[in-house]
Design a protein around this motif. Structure first.
Motif, PDB file in Angstrom:
ATOM      1  N   UNK A   1      37.197  44.967  37.855  1.00 35.08           N
ATOM      2  CA  UNK A   1      36.047  44.688  38.718  1.00 35.08           C
ATOM      3  C   UNK A   1      35.334  43.399  38.305  1.00 35.08           C
ATOM      4  N   UNK A   2      35.190  43.189  36.999  1.00 35.66           N
ATOM      5  CA  UNK A   2      34.531  41.974  36.520  1.00 35.66           C
ATOM      6  C   UNK A   2      35.372  40.743  36.826  1.00 35.66           C
ATOM      7  N   UNK A   3      36.697  40.866  36.726  1.00 34.86           N
ATOM      8  CA  UNK A   3      37.562  39.743  37.055  1.00 34.86           C
ATOM      9  C   UNK A   3      37.494  39.409  38.543  1.00 34.86           C
TER      10      UNK A   3
ATOM     11  N   UNK B   1      55.630  37.512  42.717  1.00 32.65           N
ATOM     12  CA  UNK B   1      55.817  38.249  41.462  1.00 32.65           C
ATOM     13  C   UNK B   1      54.473  38.576  40.823  1.00 32.65           C
ATOM     14  N   UNK B   2      53.558  37.632  40.858  1.00 34.97           N
ATOM     15  CA  UNK B   2      52.236  37.852  40.266  1.00 34.97           C
ATOM     16  C   UNK B   2      51.425  38.868  41.057  1.00 34.97           C
ATOM     17  N   UNK B   3      51.457  38.776  42.381  1.00 41.30           N
ATOM     18  CA  UNK B   3      50.695  39.717  43.207  1.00 41.30           C
ATOM     19  C   UNK B   3      51.236  41.137  43.086  1.00 41.30           C
ATOM     20  N   UNK B   4      52.550  41.270  43.023  1.00 40.10           N
ATOM     21  CA  UNK B   4      53.154  42.605  42.830  1.00 40.10           C
ATOM     22  C   UNK B   4      52.752  43.157  41.464  1.00 40.10           C
ATOM     23  N   UNK B   5      52.802  42.332  40.435  1.00 38.31           N
ATOM     24  CA  UNK B   5      52.429  42.766  39.083  1.00 38.31           C
ATOM     25  C   UNK B   5      50.959  43.177  39.027  1.00 38.31           C
ATOM     26  N   UNK B   6      50.108  42.417  39.707  1.00 35.77           N
ATOM     27  CA  UNK B   6      48.683  42.760  39.760  1.00 35.77           C
ATOM     28  C   UNK B   6      48.481  44.098  40.461  1.00 35.77           C
ATOM     29  N   UNK B   7      49.204  44.305  41.568  1.00 36.99           N
ATOM     30  CA  UNK B   7      49.090  45.552  42.323  1.00 36.99           C
ATOM     31  C   UNK B   7      49.527  46.744  41.483  1.00 36.99           C
ATOM     32  N   UNK B   8      50.634  46.587  40.743  1.00 36.72           N
ATOM     33  CA  UNK B   8      51.116  47.675  39.874  1.00 36.72           C
ATOM     34  C   UNK B   8      50.097  47.963  38.782  1.00 36.72           C
ATOM     35  N   UNK B   9      49.581  46.916  38.161  1.00 36.68           N
ATOM     36  CA  UNK B   9      48.572  47.064  37.115  1.00 36.68           C
ATOM     37  C   UNK B   9      47.333  47.777  37.656  1.00 36.68           C
TER      38      UNK B   9
ATOM     39  N   UNK C   1      47.070  49.674  40.318  1.00 38.94           N
ATOM     40  CA  UNK C   1      47.391  51.055  40.704  1.00 38.94           C
ATOM     41  C   UNK C   1      47.352  51.975  39.490  1.00 38.94           C
ATOM     42  N   UNK C   2      47.977  51.557  38.401  1.00 35.29           N
ATOM     43  CA  UNK C   2      47.989  52.367  37.176  1.00 35.29           C
ATOM     44  C   UNK C   2      46.571  52.584  36.662  1.00 35.29           C
ATOM     45  N   UNK C   3      45.795  51.504  36.647  1.00 35.80           N
ATOM     46  CA  UNK C   3      44.425  51.568  36.129  1.00 35.80           C
ATOM     47  C   UNK C   3      43.574  52.549  36.934  1.00 35.80           C
TER      48      UNK C   3
ATOM     49  N   UNK D   1      45.153  56.467  37.100  1.00 37.39           N
ATOM     50  CA  UNK D   1      44.933  57.240  35.873  1.00 37.39           C
ATOM     51  C   UNK D   1      43.480  57.139  35.376  1.00 37.39           C
ATOM     52  N   UNK D   2      42.647  56.472  36.149  1.00 37.60           N
ATOM     53  CA  UNK D   2      41.221  56.360  35.860  1.00 37.60           C
ATOM     54  C   UNK D   2      40.957  55.896  34.419  1.00 37.60           C
ATOM     55  N   UNK D   3      41.547  54.755  34.096  1.00 36.31           N
ATOM     56  CA  UNK D   3      41.346  54.141  32.783  1.00 36.31           C
ATOM     57  C   UNK D   3      40.084  53.294  32.880  1.00 36.31           C
ATOM     58  N   UNK D   4      38.955  53.872  32.520  1.00 31.82           N
ATOM     59  CA  UNK D   4      37.665  53.307  32.889  1.00 31.82           C
ATOM     60  C   UNK D   4      37.394  51.933  32.290  1.00 31.82           C
ATOM     61  N   UNK D   5      37.796  51.708  31.056  1.00 29.36           N
ATOM     62  CA  UNK D   5      37.509  50.395  30.469  1.00 29.36           C
ATOM     63  C   UNK D   5      38.319  49.299  31.153  1.00 29.36           C
ATOM     64  N   UNK D   6      39.507  49.650  31.683  1.00 33.32           N
ATOM     65  CA  UNK D   6      40.283  48.672  32.439  1.00 33.32           C
ATOM     66  C   UNK D   6      39.789  48.547  33.882  1.00 33.32           C
TER      67      UNK D   6
END
Length: 260
Positions: free
Chosen positions: A180-182, A155-163, A165-167, A170-175
């Protein structure tokens, strides 16, 4: 004197109880650092955001680490929720980290302790080992954990992948910066969270390294009271300074290796 004899000499059970204020601190300690880092990254002050991102990672690690040992002062669901949400924000399955961390306490620095592998390395080897360490943490959970751990990890890995993918889609640069820092933080875990507190302690693995410098402990949010944690894992991090004082008073002869 072995670690079981040490435990019997120190009063500690009262330290498991948290006040309402302490519960709020332990469950929200990472949030200010997260929001400040995200705000600075949003306005493209990435270099200014970097130390706040580092403190977010450190305090989130403190938060989930307390969750591993049911030391957040909350019920099962809120503890689970803390681990799940921080999995997404820290870009790793925290339940996989939990599975290996509990094994680390059980099999400390033995062949079965996969979390502790980097403790026997040179410092630079532990740094380079970081990516393999994070892969191994998830792989060992997949191979050895029960169904509940595996479901939580999935569940966590799928949620991370979805997050992610969206980031990136949609090129949400601050995210993108945050992700990358995480990743960098996760890759340094084998050095900072394992090597620094366990290197050269194989003769007495449960007597981990610790820290007695007041300003260093404030800077690291008490995360390097590691000997105290291994001896009394049920004690919340916020109570470790008091526990350290009790140990020093009761066992002044105990040899303590410093972390840094």
């Amino acid at each position: 004197m072995n670690h079981l004899e040490l435990i019997r000499k120190v009063e500690w059970k009262d330290l498991r109880t948290l006040s309402v204020k302490e519960i709020l601190i332990e469950n929200n300690i990472s949030l200010p650092w997260f929001f400040i880092s995200i705000l600075l990254a949003y306005y493209e002050y990435y270099w200014l955001a970097l130390p706040f991102s580092g403190f977010y990672f450190l305090t989130a690690l403190r938060q989930v680490h307390n969750g591993f040992h049911n030391a957040l002062g909350t019920g099962k669901f809120l503890t689970w929720l803390s681990l799940y949400l921080n999995s997404i924000l820290m870009i790793a399955s925290i339940h996989a980290v939990k599975f290996n961390h509990i094994r680390h306490h059980k099999f400390c620095l033995s062949e079965e302790d996969y979390e502790g592998k980097s403790a026997s390395m040179k410092w630079y080897e532990a740094v380079l080992y970081g990516p393999k360490h994070m892969f191994l943490i998830h792989w060992i959970t997949f191979k050895k954990a029960n169904k509940k751990y595996k479901r939580n990890m999935l569940a966590e890995l799928v949620s991370i992948a979805v997050f992610a993918f969206i980031v990136f889609y949609f090129q949400i640069y601050f995210l993108i910066y945050h992700v990358l820092i995480m990743f960098l933080g996760e890759f340094l875990m084998a050095f900072f969270a394992v090597w620094t507190v366990h290197h050269d302690t194989h003769e007495t693995p449960n007597i981990a390294r610790t820290q007695r410098s007041s300003w260093k402990n404030k800077l690291t949010f008490s995360m390097f009271y590691h000997m105290e944690h291994h001896l009394f894992p049920a004690v919340p991090t916020i109570k470790l300074p008091e526990l350290a004082e009790r140990i020093d008073k009761k066992l002044p002869e105990l040899h303590r290796k410093q972390t840094f």
